[in-house]
Design a protein around this motif. Structure first.
Motif, PDB file in Angstrom:
ATOM      1  N   UNK A 103       0.745  -1.006  -0.112  1.00  0.00           N
ATOM      2  CA  UNK A 103      -0.094  -0.038   0.025  1.00  0.00           C
ATOM      3  C   UNK A 103       0.792   1.121  -0.094  1.00  0.00           C
ATOM      4  N   UNK A 104       0.802   2.093  -0.763  1.00  0.00           N
ATOM      5  CA  UNK A 104       1.682   3.264  -1.169  1.00  0.00           C
ATOM      6  C   UNK A 104       0.918   4.415  -0.895  1.00  0.00           C
ATOM      7  N   UNK A 105       1.179   5.368  -0.286  1.00  0.00           N
ATOM      8  CA  UNK A 105       0.434   6.763  -0.185  1.00  0.00           C
ATOM      9  C   UNK A 105       1.435   7.832  -0.027  1.00  0.00           C
ATOM     10  N   UNK A 106       1.297   8.705  -1.023  1.00  0.00           N
ATOM     11  CA  UNK A 106       2.114  10.052  -1.050  1.00  0.00           C
ATOM     12  C   UNK A 106       3.652   9.462  -1.103  1.00  0.00           C
ATOM     13  N   UNK A 107       3.964   8.235  -1.753  1.00  0.00           N
ATOM     14  CA  UNK A 107       5.178   7.905  -2.303  1.00  0.00           C
ATOM     15  C   UNK A 107       5.875   7.194  -1.267  1.00  0.00           C
ATOM     16  N   UNK A 108       5.120   6.805  -0.107  1.00  0.00           N
ATOM     17  CA  UNK A 108       5.820   6.069   1.041  1.00  0.00           C
ATOM     18  C   UNK A 108       5.114   4.616   1.177  1.00  0.00           C
ATOM     19  N   UNK A 109       5.922   3.656   1.039  1.00  0.00           N
ATOM     20  CA  UNK A 109       5.524   2.265   1.130  1.00  0.00           C
ATOM     21  C   UNK A 109       6.346   1.359   1.961  1.00  0.00           C
ATOM     22  N   UNK A 110       6.044   0.256   2.295  1.00  0.00           N
ATOM     23  CA  UNK A 110       6.945  -0.738   2.598  1.00  0.00           C
ATOM     24  C   UNK A 110       7.534  -1.463   2.002  1.00  0.00           C
ATOM     25  N   UNK A 111       8.660  -1.120   1.058  1.00  0.00           N
ATOM     26  CA  UNK A 111       8.980  -1.568  -0.246  1.00  0.00           C
ATOM     27  C   UNK A 111       9.854  -3.027  -0.106  1.00  0.00           C
ATOM     28  N   UNK A 112      10.233  -3.641   1.124  1.00  0.00           N
ATOM     29  CA  UNK A 112      10.624  -4.782   1.237  1.00  0.00           C
ATOM     30  C   UNK A 112       9.881  -5.797   2.078  1.00  0.00           C
ATOM     31  N   UNK A 113       9.461  -6.693   1.340  1.00  0.00           N
ATOM     32  CA  UNK A 113       8.502  -7.663   1.909  1.00  0.00           C
ATOM     33  C   UNK A 113       9.229  -8.965   2.662  1.00  0.00           C
ATOM     34  N   UNK A 114       8.841  -9.176   3.675  1.00  0.00           N
ATOM     35  CA  UNK A 114       9.266 -10.314   4.567  1.00  0.00           C
ATOM     36  C   UNK A 114       8.445 -10.697   5.918  1.00  0.00           C
ATOM     37  N   UNK A 115       8.468 -11.734   6.326  1.00  0.00           N
ATOM     38  CA  UNK A 115       7.598 -11.960   7.554  1.00  0.00           C
ATOM     39  C   UNK A 115       8.253 -11.218   8.655  1.00  0.00           C
ATOM     40  N   UNK A 116       7.557 -10.428   9.289  1.00  0.00           N
ATOM     41  CA  UNK A 116       7.821  -9.567  10.398  1.00  0.00           C
ATOM     42  C   UNK A 116       7.888  -8.214   9.666  1.00  0.00           C
ATOM     43  N   UNK A 117       7.720  -7.969   8.560  1.00  0.00           N
ATOM     44  CA  UNK A 117       7.486  -6.344   8.083  1.00  0.00           C
ATOM     45  C   UNK A 117       6.243  -5.948   8.495  1.00  0.00           C
ATOM     46  N   UNK A 118       6.414  -4.599   8.378  1.00  0.00           N
ATOM     47  CA  UNK A 118       4.762  -3.977   8.788  1.00  0.00           C
ATOM     48  C   UNK A 118       4.537  -2.921   7.752  1.00  0.00           C
ATOM     49  N   UNK A 119       3.258  -2.691   7.255  1.00  0.00           N
ATOM     50  CA  UNK A 119       3.046  -1.543   6.444  1.00  0.00           C
ATOM     51  C   UNK A 119       3.296  -0.343   7.092  1.00  0.00           C
ATOM     52  N   UNK A 120       3.717   0.636   6.241  1.00  0.00           N
ATOM     53  CA  UNK A 120       3.541   2.006   6.554  1.00  0.00           C
ATOM     54  C   UNK A 120       2.244   2.778   6.642  1.00  0.00           C
ATOM     55  N   UNK A 121       1.225   1.980   6.019  1.00  0.00           N
ATOM     56  CA  UNK A 121      -0.251   2.266   5.992  1.00  0.00           C
ATOM     57  C   UNK A 121      -0.874   1.655   7.089  1.00  0.00           C
ATOM     58  N   UNK A 122      -1.518   2.167   8.045  1.00  0.00           N
ATOM     59  CA  UNK A 122      -2.461   1.306   9.132  1.00  0.00           C
ATOM     60  C   UNK A 122      -3.662   0.823   8.453  1.00  0.00           C
ATOM     61  N   UNK A 123      -4.176  -0.297   8.721  1.00  0.00           N
ATOM     62  CA  UNK A 123      -5.356  -0.658   8.288  1.00  0.00           C
ATOM     63  C   UNK A 123      -6.432  -0.854   9.554  1.00  0.00           C
TER      64      UNK A 123
END
Length: 780
Positions: A103-123
């Motif tokens: 999920x990318x908002x205003x150019x910011x994302x969590x661009x490396x995915x792995x178990x334990x990573x967390x999104x910069x966008x809260x859901x």
């Protein structure tokens, strides 16, 4: 708990429901419906809870895009990911599978995915904040509203909201009985069945609701070697609610939900080995995955004379399995991999809100999270095959040295001279890690009415978070080196018992985060329909550990595990400075904003040397993001409405040395950050006769070019894309039945959603091709 939701059960339930209304901003043709459509374009009519209390959208000093039930139904939305293209400066990218999404908002994302990573966008779903990337996506059949808040939201929403928040609300059951059913069929053998039933069990006291969904689809790409599809989908889900109002000032809401997904993961294509299309010639395997999610929540609301109190208790869990074969070329699989990821999270939140029309409206609360996430990876490494790939006849065509003096084995060739056990055959490997996260926070915000036109919002949140990390590897194997390609001497795939590993195993560490986030906003009412605001808001994202790699050392200081500090990633923080305006000008409802965001220690890509190759991990960098957004809605005629959105965004790394071997990324653009995004939607609705009405919608979305590597290497830059969608249908005048034709990406544009280095060239992942179908709906 495991619940199997059969398609026959879902179909039977849907067949028992009749009557449905395809919703649009102006879908009915009588005078009252036309008036409603006109009112729907006015931001004053939209109620949101972006500040944890109900407000008119025009009064909220935050950039918010809200989608009500009617708009969601018209677009055929079954999960929040499908609305991203209609939100300025927002993208939702699915790379490989449903559990690997950004999920990318205003150019910011969590661009490396792995178990334990967390999104910069809260859901947040029905007040419950979700943790963990693999559990953020889900399908729902009874969505009431979705709100997308852009920019940091660290005061009221707390954990990991450095870029924004997606607020999802499902419909509460009440005294009114309602039922709905929808069935779709489309190309790629797409089938969808969804529906809900809700209503009273005891009038004015006890209510219940059940919603169900099933989605199946063949893959978008074909493996020519086997004739099988990849990127398939098979999802079933069920959600039940029980609501009890024993007295007018009490409200209990219990929710239980379960979803299971089976899919073959999409695989990118090497641009050296094959043309970039949807027929894969160089990947003769079918990577499979599945996911199970279940969740329970209890929300208790109690109203007093001057305040209301809310308690939200939840427990959510998921488990994923991925069976994959990596580095597969010409029918040879060199690394067979089975990954198992499990997460369980418990949250408790208390809120207390002011009630009524006050000079000061306020909210305060406390939040607690306890999450445990485990990952286990089992690998089978074919050393013979890897050496054959690197130095065999095919590799020699690209400049690799040959089998000089028989020192390096080919496919079925001579064993390596060291006669090490790993040189021949398959080497088993096991790697595992565990994250245990505990978070406790207190927050508060007040809206102070300074005078009839001026309102001041101030808020703060304190969070204390502890993240314990355990990393282990059960590999201890030697393979030979080769000068110029693999360091001289013996290379060790490090594991427990290997004295050359850079740190003892299991490796344990803890990150402690103590964070204050604040917010201040000033709103001025120009008149009853137009407001302007200025705000400064802070966001944060927890520090973590990067563990998505087998530990490797060569015993001579050349391996990544000779310094385990690479595992630690510092927490990030952001300040968002914004000025905006919202309101009504003639027939146009509008919302616009200018913003500047300053990020410290942004968690982003970093590349390290790994023996003869490189490995991508997480790093920290300072960065900025700034731009502008505009949204317009209008009822142009009694039958025609329009919605338009545009976002312009500039991003830049301010301080990012050593982002890759020998490279400095200062001044580069961030990844997944196009300069321009825009959308245009036209809805046309009119009567055909006394019994039937026509409804239609045409949509176009655009996103500009973007980089997929922090180095801004042009090899990893994706082109722009324009996607066209349309819906055309007929419904009965009482809005109980409808049938519609729909299509997405009608021009069948091939667009890129991922570019990454491959063993030989560039790995390219394409987006969703043209899809189309028919939808039949009923509502009672």
């Amino acid at each position: 708990m495991t619940i199997k939701v059969s398609r026959s059960l879902i179909a039977a339930a849907l067949m028992g429901v009749s009557g449905w209304n395809i919703a649009a901003l102006a879908q009915s043709t009588d005078e009252s419906a036309t008036a409603e459509a006109d009112d729907a374009t006015r931001l004053k009519a939209v109620r949101v809870t972006a500040q944890r209390r109900e407000q008119d959208l025009v009064d909220v000093p935050v950039a918010v895009t809200a989608f009500g039930a009617e708009q969601l139904e018209q677009r055929g939305v079954t999960d929040y990911t499908q609305i991203a293209s209609s939100v300025p400066n927002m993208q939702f990218e699915e790379v490989q599978s449903q559990r690997n999404q950004r999920i990318i908002i205003r150019g910011i994302s969590s661009d490396t995915r792995f178990a334990g990573s967390e999104s910069a966008v809260g859901v947040v779903v029905d007040g419950v904040s979700l943790a963990g990337v693999a559990g953020l996506t889900f399908d729902l059949a009874d969505i009431e509203q979705i709100e997308v808040l852009r920019g940091p939201q660290g005061t009221l929403y707390g954990r990991n909201t450095a870029a924004g928040v997606i607020n999802v609300f499902t419909t509460k059951p009440g005294n009114e009985f309602a039922a709905s059913a929808t069935a779709e069929y489309g190309n790629y053998d797409h089938t969808l069945l969804k529906g809900y039933v809700r209503g009273p069990l005891i009038q004015d006291q006890l209510y219940a609701g059940v919603s169900i969904i099933s989605v199946e689809r063949d893959g978008f790409e074909t493996l020519l070697a086997t004739g099988e599809d990849v990127n398939t989908r098979d999802t079933q889900g069920i959600r039940g609610q029980l609501r009890w109002t024993p007295a007018p000032d009490w409200d209990f809401r219990l929710i239980a939900e379960y979803q299971e997904d089976d899919f073959s993961q999409q695989r990118g294509q090497d641009d050296v080995l094959e043309p970039i299309d949807r027929e894969l010639t160089s990947v003769p395997y079918r990577p499979m995955a599945d996911r199970e999610m279940e969740a329970y929540s209890l929300t208790i609301d109690k109203e007093f004379e001057t305040v209301s109190v809310r308690s939200i208790t939840s427990n959510r869990s998921y488990q994923t399995h991925e069976l994959d074969s990596n580095l597969a070329v010409a029918g040879q699989s060199f690394v067979d991999r089975l990954n198992v990821e499990e997460s369980n999270e418990f949250t408790q939140e208390f809120q207390i809100n002011s009630v009524g029309d006050n000079r000061v409206d306020w909210v305060a609360g406390a939040y607690y999270l306890n999450q445990q996430l485990t990952f286990d990876g089992q690998y089978g490494v074919d050393i013979d095959g890897i050496y054959g790939l690197l130095f065999g006849p095919t590799a020699q065509l690209f400049g690799a040295p040959g089998n000089l003096a028989g020192d390096v084995p080919f496919f079925g060739g001579d064993p390596c001279p060291l006669q090490a056990p790993a040189c021949v055959g398959t080497v088993p490997a096991v790697v595992s890690w565990t994250f245990k996260t505990t978070s406790l926070a207190g927050f508060g915000q007040a809206g102070i009415e300074i005078n009839d036109r001026l309102t001041l919002d101030i808020g703060a949140r304190y969070s204390n978070e502890s993240k314990d990390f355990v990393y282990d590897s059960l590999v201890n194997t030697a393979i030979p080196g080769l000068p110029g390609f693999i360091p001289d001497g013996v290379v060790f795939i490090a594991g427990r018992g290997n004295p050359n590993f850079g740190a003892p195993l299991p490796y344990t560490d803890t990150i402690e985060n103590d964070v204050w986030t604040t917010r201040v906003a000033l709103t001025y009412a120009v008149n009853d329909e137009n407001n302007i605001y200025v705000s400064a808001a802070q966001g944060s994202k927890s520090g973590t550990f990067f563990a998505n790699i087998l530990g490797i050392s060569d015993g001579n200081g050349n391996g990544i595990n000779d310094n385990v500090e690479f595992l630690r990633v510092e927490p990030e923080s952001s300040w968002n400075y914004e000025i905006g305006a919202k309101g009504q000008l003639g027939i146009f409802g509008y919302a616009g904003a200018l913003y500047y965001i300053d990020y410290k220690d942004l968690q982003t890509q970093r590349t390290l040397p790994l023996l003869a190759s490189t490995v991508q991990i997480l790093g920290n960098a300072d960065a900025t993001s700034y731009g502008a957004e505009l949204e317009l809605t209008a009822a142009l005629t009694d039958h025609l409405t329009v919605d338009f959105g545009i976002g312009y965004n500039e991003t830049e790394f301010q301080d990012y040395p050593d982002c890759a071997p020998g490279q400095d990324c200062d001044g580069n653009e961030l990844v997944y950050a196009p300069h321009l995004t825009s959308s245009l939607g036209l809805s046309y609705n009119r009567p055909l006769s006394e019994q039937y009405n026509l409804f239609s919608r045409f949509g176009a979305t655009y996103r500009g070019e973007q980089y997929y590597a922090v180095t801004n290497d042009p090899l990893y830059k994706g082109g722009s894309a324009t996607l066209l969608d349309a819906t055309l249908g007929i419904q009965t005048s009482d809005a109980r039945w409808s049938v519609a034709l729909w299509g997405r990406n009608l021009a069948d544009e091939d667009y890129v959603v991922g570019l990454a280095p491959d063993q030989i060239g560039t790995n390219v992942t394409l987006g969703v091709p043209r899809t189309y179908g028919i939808r039949v709906s009923a509502k009672y």
